[in-house]
Design an enzyme around this catalytic site. Structure first.
Site, PDB file in Angstrom:
ATOM      1  N   GLU A 198       2.516  -0.808 -22.642  1.00  0.00           N
ATOM      2  CA  GLU A 198       2.765  -2.068 -22.006  1.00  0.00           C
ATOM      3  C   GLU A 198       1.735  -2.111 -20.828  1.00  0.00           C
ATOM      4  OE1 GLU A 198       5.704  -0.909 -23.347  1.00  0.00           O
ATOM      5  OE2 GLU A 198       6.996  -2.417 -23.350  1.00  0.00           O
TER       6      GLU A 198
ATOM      7  N   HIS B 255       0.645  -1.237   0.260  1.00  0.00           N
ATOM      8  CA  HIS B 255       0.028  -0.057   0.066  1.00  0.00           C
ATOM      9  C   HIS B 255       0.774   1.229  -0.072  1.00  0.00           C
ATOM     10  CE1 HIS B 255      -2.950   3.055   0.973  1.00  0.00           C
ATOM     11  NE2 HIS B 255      -2.349   3.174   2.179  1.00  0.00           N
TER      12      HIS B 255
HETATM   13  O1  2HA Z   1      -3.303   3.675   5.107  1.00  0.00           O
HETATM   14  O2  2HA Z   1      -1.090   4.655   4.948  1.00  0.00           O
HETATM   15  O3  2HA Z   1      -0.340   4.956   7.830  1.00  0.00           O
HETATM   16  C1  2HA Z   1      -2.688   3.955   6.202  1.00  0.00           C
HETATM   17  C2  2HA Z   1      -1.192   4.217   5.853  1.00  0.00           C
HETATM   18  C3  2HA Z   1      -0.445   4.000   6.767  1.00  0.00           C
HETATM   19 ZN    ZN Z   2      -2.505   4.961   3.353  1.00  0.00          ZN
END
Ligand code: 2HA
Ligand code: ZN
Length: 272
Positions: free
Chosen positions: A170, A140
């Site tokens: 691509e 993330h």
């Molecule tokens: O979504 O990005 O703090 C939570 C983060 C980490």
């Molecule tokens: Zn975050």
């Protein structure tokens, strides 16, 4: 041998440092988890503290019973991972029910796994159900241009997928399934975890509007490369919008079909 000489720890730290260098991890933004292979767990076992206390996850994920993960810490800054790994990342094991975890290494000074640990685990479980043991990484991050686009484009999967696919030839080969899109939502909770995991069956990338992306991949290179490709496409899209001029040509649905044929990829044709 030092713990940080283990291949999976080195790869994890390098990816975290690369993400920070890209500007996707301001302050404590973002989180990364890696599901260890059995051979990696065996190789690392000498450094595990097997007397650590079990902590409830607040949910049960039976698919991940006894699995071991390398994770970033809650409130930790990606910027600090490379210089101070044992304070900022840790190895966590799930128990036989998949309902509790304990810290086997790292996360020094009473640190905890990322606030998005439940999201990550549910996403790992979704990928394990969909892809077996091949997927290992959930990432993330807060990529600037992609977040900007989430203010400018309608928040639907077809629009996002096509706008990104059209930016670099691509793209359609790198993410032929397209991208999932979620509207703005409170982060860190069970709701966002469940909604993301429901999309992970279908996609390797999910856009969290006005927040960032959640990516899944088989290894560090592929997962980082996916985030990098998505963000570069978003940057080009934004540059085109900023030029404030009419677009004269693009990659067409027929072009995409030719591309899919040439590279033997199963392109999600509902986006064409
Ligand atoms: O979504 O990005 O703090 C939570 C983060 C980490
Ligand atoms: Zn975050």
């Amino acid at each position: 041998m030092n713990v940080t000489d283990l291949g999976f720890i080195k790869g994890f730290i390098r990816m975290a440092a690369d993400g920070y260098a890209r500007g996707w991890h301001e302050r404590n933004g973002g989180n990364l988890t890696y599901r260890l292979k059995k051979s990696e767990a065996d190789e690392a076992r000498w450094c595990f503290d097997t007397k650590a206390q079990w902590v409830s996850l607040g949910a049960k994920i039976p698919e991940l019973a006894d699995e071991i993960f390398l994770v970033t810490g809650s409130g930790k800054f990606f910027r600090n991972i490379e210089p101070f790994p044992s304070e900022n990342i840790g190895v966590c094991e799930l128990d036989q029910s998949g309902g509790s975890y304990r810290i086997l290494w790292g996360l020094d000074n009473d640190s905890k796994p990322t606030s998005e640990f439940l999201s990550h685990l549910m996403n790992h479980a979704a990928k394990k159900r969909a892809k077996g043991d091949s997927y290992r990484v959930i990432y993330h991050c807060h990529p600037t241009n992609l977040i900007a686009l989430s203010f400018l484009l309608p928040l639907d999967e077809k629009t996002f997928t096509r706008e990104l696919w059209e930016m670099i030839t691509e793209c359609a080969i790198v993410f032929p399934d397209g991208v999932g899109v979620m509207p703005w939502e409170v982060c860190g909770g069970r709701d966002i975890a469940e909604k993301s995991a429901a999309l992970m069956d279908k996609y390797d990338v999910i856009v969290w509007a006005h927040h960032g992306i959640f990516c899944a991949g088989e290894d560090f290179d592929l997962t980082f490369g996916l985030a990098d490709t998505i963000e570069k496409a978003a940057e080009i899209r934004l540059k085109i919008m900023s030029a404030n001029a009419k677009t004269l040509q693009t990659i067409t649905p027929d072009n995409f079909k030719e591309l899919a044929k040439a590279f033997g990829v199963d392109l999600a044709e509902r986006f064409l």
